[in-house]
Design a protein around this motif. Structure first.
Motif, PDB file in Angstrom:
ATOM      1  N   LEU A 104       0.784  72.013  63.130  1.00 51.26           N
ATOM      2  CA  LEU A 104       0.093  71.027  62.877  1.00 51.26           C
ATOM      3  C   LEU A 104       1.164  70.497  61.302  1.00 51.26           C
ATOM      4  O   LEU A 104       1.538  70.797  61.119  1.00 51.26           O
ATOM      5  CB  LEU A 104      -1.357  70.967  62.466  1.00 51.26           C
ATOM      6  N   PRO A 105       1.186  68.540  61.998  1.00 48.41           N
ATOM      7  CA  PRO A 105       0.588  68.139  62.880  1.00 48.41           C
ATOM      8  C   PRO A 105       1.609  67.575  64.320  1.00 48.41           C
ATOM      9  O   PRO A 105       0.683  66.922  64.829  1.00 48.41           O
ATOM     10  CB  PRO A 105       1.163  66.424  62.290  1.00 48.41           C
ATOM     11  N   ARG A 116      -0.909  76.626  67.244  1.00 46.08           N
ATOM     12  CA  ARG A 116      -1.371  75.465  67.188  1.00 46.08           C
ATOM     13  C   ARG A 116      -1.924  75.154  65.963  1.00 46.08           C
ATOM     14  O   ARG A 116      -1.702  73.874  65.432  1.00 46.08           O
ATOM     15  CB  ARG A 116      -2.990  75.826  68.508  1.00 46.08           C
ATOM     16  N   PHE A 117      -2.386  76.452  65.446  1.00 47.52           N
ATOM     17  CA  PHE A 117      -3.287  75.720  63.915  1.00 47.52           C
ATOM     18  C   PHE A 117      -1.518  75.479  62.981  1.00 47.52           C
ATOM     19  O   PHE A 117      -2.034  74.146  62.532  1.00 47.52           O
ATOM     20  CB  PHE A 117      -3.504  77.258  64.047  1.00 47.52           C
ATOM     21  N   LEU A 137      -7.873  74.983  62.192  1.00 50.95           N
ATOM     22  CA  LEU A 137      -7.181  74.351  63.014  1.00 50.95           C
ATOM     23  C   LEU A 137      -8.068  72.887  63.680  1.00 50.95           C
ATOM     24  O   LEU A 137      -7.034  71.853  62.646  1.00 50.95           O
ATOM     25  CB  LEU A 137      -7.263  74.847  64.273  1.00 50.95           C
ATOM     26  N   LYS A 154      -7.803  70.739  60.141  1.00 51.33           N
ATOM     27  CA  LYS A 154      -6.046  70.245  59.939  1.00 51.33           C
ATOM     28  C   LYS A 154      -5.737  69.107  60.557  1.00 51.33           C
ATOM     29  O   LYS A 154      -5.160  68.107  60.143  1.00 51.33           O
ATOM     30  CB  LYS A 154      -4.955  71.453  59.406  1.00 51.33           C
ATOM     31  N   THR A 155      -6.930  68.903  61.714  1.00 52.88           N
ATOM     32  CA  THR A 155      -6.187  68.463  62.894  1.00 52.88           C
ATOM     33  C   THR A 155      -7.385  66.629  61.561  1.00 52.88           C
ATOM     34  O   THR A 155      -6.495  65.645  62.445  1.00 52.88           O
ATOM     35  CB  THR A 155      -7.312  68.268  64.038  1.00 52.88           C
ATOM     36  N   PHE A 172      -4.776  65.522  59.007  1.00 54.24           N
ATOM     37  CA  PHE A 172      -3.711  64.905  59.632  1.00 54.24           C
ATOM     38  C   PHE A 172      -4.364  63.742  60.482  1.00 54.24           C
ATOM     39  O   PHE A 172      -3.594  62.240  60.744  1.00 54.24           O
ATOM     40  CB  PHE A 172      -2.565  65.452  60.556  1.00 54.24           C
ATOM     41  N   PHE A 173      -4.950  63.651  61.349  1.00 57.46           N
ATOM     42  CA  PHE A 173      -5.245  62.513  62.324  1.00 57.46           C
ATOM     43  C   PHE A 173      -6.234  62.253  62.619  1.00 57.46           C
ATOM     44  O   PHE A 173      -6.748  60.548  62.675  1.00 57.46           O
ATOM     45  CB  PHE A 173      -5.011  63.151  63.741  1.00 57.46           C
ATOM     46  N   GLY A 212      -2.504  80.540  69.368  1.00 61.85           N
ATOM     47  CA  GLY A 212      -3.723  80.104  68.274  1.00 61.85           C
ATOM     48  C   GLY A 212      -2.769  80.205  67.457  1.00 61.85           C
ATOM     49  O   GLY A 212      -3.033  78.782  66.430  1.00 61.85           O
TER      50      GLY A 212
END
Lengths: 177, 595
Positions: free
Chosen positions: A133-134, A129-130, B143, B146-147, B150-151, A126
């Motif tokens: 990013l990206p 994954r965090f 998480l 940030k996603t 970024f996306f 976890g």
């Protein structure tokens, strides 16, 4: 339904204090209970605030004492170091993988088994994954980058070019096609 | 971690306040800006709620998230509020009513106001550089923020796993807006956003109760709520529980106050707040149902008019959260306990231990006695004849305890333990305690008023500030002023006693890894720092082409790639730097701790 937009604002706050009779000021059992409850809340609140100043001061000093990287990665002391993958390897990975990269995470059964393995692996995964990013984690075998936590590298069929490794068995590398 | 990031968050929260103010002006209006000051906290939370609802809808509709989308959404909501206000004939507010003056505070009020201000200052200081250590934030909240950053959406399919997708995206969207405002995914300064949420909650709580509860009762309970160890420890975590609690608490309070005064705007704002709570965490649905159950029980005597309104408001709140549920269903994501909705039937032996765990946690010392005090206060209100308030609070408490116990009973992955790693019971009870907290001073005020045989007057201006003059007023203002100046003064004076700051704030960055070469025997010539090996390799190649053949690359302690010449003799180092600069490099001399 009644529209009372300015009800509170326009409510007459003063309602004849001069006419309050002495008996009204006496403490009945209900009022006594209210006073005791408020006094208890005050004492607990003030004592708690004094304690909190110390707690918050200690935390502020601790946060300030951390290095830039400690702070960026999260505070190892707060959760226990077992959850964090070796920082040096992650740093190398971060500098190596382009931002649109996809990577796999593979765990072997012996990776940091001091704590409950399932949780250690999940937290570690976890975090990566965090943190990465990206760059995106993938379960696909086509992903060109691999984090191998004491995993069985034979499944990579000798195609893993190791770019960074830690003493406790984390490998980071690129799978050659 | 920079001034720029903090300034960005300040602007973001002013935008949120502006959005909420527009909505509140539309549904309520106010004649005077002085009245708005009291409702600013509520306006802020309404802004949070409105943005959460609209941004979630946009995620469902696959509208890419970004700064432009956020600003367009904020503008759209604000224009909607203004339009509603115009349709309802709201007038432009004046500055303040004639003969209005700020009542002088009593010494008691000043002392508590100062204590609350000091709490918020100390919290700010301990929050500003807090690293992101919260594992749930890694897994879900940040998480996904940030996603989104970024996306522009919830990310590639591989990133969106069923276990995390079933969580509503509200908090992540607000975090992502924070990243946009800060100019980057600064997961450290992000914690300050939760400080703003807390300030909004305190302001809303005080603002809504100030006209109804005398300050001598209200402020001690606001302080007690803030200093509860179970809350004070978690208030600045990048987690959804405190925000969920704020929205349900103020939404529930507004719903109860609506039962009292039947002001339509209260029901409308409660609808927004409760609807958005369901988009912050999955438990929001259970909590909203508990609030609705409390409202239905409390209005039993007036059910003919009240229940249809409560039903309509609940229906709208559910409808506001429905798009996310439909989205989950459409994407085939399970939103149930890992062992299934009906798994509790297979584990009847977990029922009583789950209930016992929740009750033990409710009366645990981490809530500084507020769980027990809440029960006492609500019973007092009931005894005093304020059945509606007592019924509302006690029903919510009972329903929430049973709901929390049911969640723990159903989810067999939870051990029957308060340990945060294996059971979220503390966070669940935190929400319960924060929701009943506003009802405590309200209950005690009622009991106080009805505690005399003849009945006492409602809150009077005298209770807030009798005609005080001279030294006591000056002292009261001095106490409040001192509380605001204490931390800045300690920083300026460098005094760190009494748990004060004792120095200027640091704004750490990667530059702190650079070691000055002053009088060092071991030095290196650094040609530059780069973020990626690709860039570092390019710089290295350029250096070697310029004759600096010994140029190498290494990772520094701040995560950057250092392009440098190692083992430079101190005597020739200055000459190497000059040569490198002449060749067009930004060369500098640094101490080399490795020798």
């Amino acid at each position: 339904m009644v529209e009372t937009t300015e009800l509170v604002d326009e409510r007459p706050l003063h309602q004849g204090r001069a006419r309050v009779r002495p008996t009204q000021r006496a403490l009945g059992p209900l009022r006594l209970a209210v006073v005791l409850t408020v006094v208890a809340a005050t004492l607990i609140g003030v004592a708690g605030l004094v304690d909190l100043f110390q707690v918050y001061d200690t935390r502020a000093d601790h946060n300030s004492s951390l290095s830039y990287l400690d702070r960026a990665y999260g505070d190892v002391e707060a959760e226990g170091p077992d959850l964090w993958p070796p920082r040096r390897v992650v740093g190398e990975a971060l500098a190596t993988m382009p931002e649109n990269a996809r990577y796999r995470i593979l765990f072997g059964p012996t990776w940091r088994s001091t704590w409950e393995t399932k949780w250690t692996d999940e937290f570690t995964e976890g975090f990566l994954r965090f943190f990465l990013l990206p760059r995106v984690e993938s379960e696909s075998e086509e992903a060109p980058w691999v984090f191998c936590f004491a995993c069985d590298t034979s499944e990579l069929d000798g195609r893993l070019r190791v770019l960074a490794r830690s003493k406790d068995g984390l490998l980071f590398g690129r799978v050659e096609r | 971690m920079t001034v720029r990031a903090i300034a960005g968050l300040v602007v973001l929260n002013l935008v949120i306040l502006g959005v909420g103010a527009s909505v509140l002006w539309g549904i309520r209006g106010w004649r005077w800006w002085s009245a708005f000051l009291r409702l600013a906290g509520l306006a802020y939370l309404v802004g949070v709620a409105s943005l959460t609802i609209l941004l979630t809808l946009e995620v469902v509709l696959r509208i890419p998230f970004g700064l432009a989308t956020f600003l367009a959404s904020a503008t759209l909501i604000a224009m909607g509020g203004v339009l509603v206000g115009a349709l309802r004939g709201r007038s432009r507010p004046g500055l303040r009513p004639p003969r209005w003056r700020l009542g002088p505070p009593s010494l008691l009020t000043a002392a508590f106001a100062a204590a609350i201000a000091l709490f918020l200052e100390a919290l700010f200081r301990s929050t500003r550089l807090l690293p992101l250590f919260e594992t749930d934030a890694w897994w879900v909240w940040t998480l996904r923020a940030k996603t989104l950053y970024f996306f522009g959406d919830l990310g590639p399919d591989t990133l969106v796993r069923a276990t995390t997708l079933s969580y509503p995206p509200g908090l992540s969207l607000l975090h992502a807006a924070g990243f946009e405002a800060m100019g980057g995914p600064d997961t450290v300064t992000l914690h300050l956003q939760h400080w703003f949420f807390a300030v909004g909650f305190v302001a809303a709580l005080v603002g809504l109760l100030l006209g109804r509860v005398r300050t001598a009762i209200l402020l001690p309970f606001v302080l007690l709520t803030l200093v509860m160890p179970g809350f004070a420890d978690r208030v600045n975590w990048a987690m959804a529980d405190p925000l969920l609690a704020y929205l349900v608490a103020i939404g529930g309070l507004q719903l109860y106050l609506w039962l009292e005064d039947r002001s339509r705007w209260r029901l409308e704002s409660a609808t927004l707040l409760l609807g958005s709570a369901m988009l912050i965490k999955r438990e929001g649905l259970i909590l909203v149902l508990c609030v609705v159950a409390a409202a239905l029980v409390a209005s039993w005597g007036e059910r003919r008019w009240a229940w249809p309104c409560v039903a309509a408001a609940s229906g709208i709140a559910l409808a506001l959260a429905a798009p996310w549920r439909i989205f989950l269903a459409a994407t085939g994501v399970r939103d149930a306990p890992t062992s299934g909705y009906l798994s509790f039937l297979d584990h009847p032996e977990r029922a009583l231990p789950s209930l016992r765990l929740v009750l033990e946690t409710l009366f645990d010392p981490i809530w500084a006695g507020l769980g027990a005090i809440a029960v006492i206060a609500l019973v007092l209100a009931f005894v005093a004849g304020e059945r509606k308030l007592g019924a509302f609070g006690l029903t919510f408490l009972a329903a929430s305890v049973l709901g929390s116990a049911f969640v723990i009973w159903s989810e067999t992955a939870f051990e029957i333990s308060q340990a945060p790693a294996v059971n979220p019971v503390i966070r669940m009870v935190l929400v319960t305690v924060l929701v009943v907290a506003p009802l405590v001073p309200l209950s005690l005020e009622t009991a106080w008023r009805r505690g005399s045989p003849a009945g006492a007057p409602a809150v009077t201006r005298a209770d807030h500030g009798r005609s005080r003059t001279g030294a006591r007023v000056t002292l009261a203002w001095a106490i409040i002023g001192a509380s605001l100046l204490l931390y800045p003064a300690s920083m300026a004076a460098g005094y760190s006693g009494l748990a004060l700051a004792g120095g200027a704030p640091r704004f750490p960055g990667p530059d702190e890894c650079v070691l000055p070469a002053t009088d060092a025997r071991n030095v290196r010539v650094v040609l530059g720092y780069r973020e990626t090996y690709a860039d570092a390799r390019a710089l290295t190649a350029r250096a070697r082409a310029s004759g600096l053949n010994a140029t190498g690359v290494s990772l520094d302690d701040c995560g950057r790639l250092r392009v440098f010449l190692d083992d430079v003799p101190p005597g020739s180092a200055a000459g190497v730097v000059r040569a490198a600069r002449a060749a067009g490099f930004e060369a500098s001399l640094e101490r080399d701790p490795d020798g």
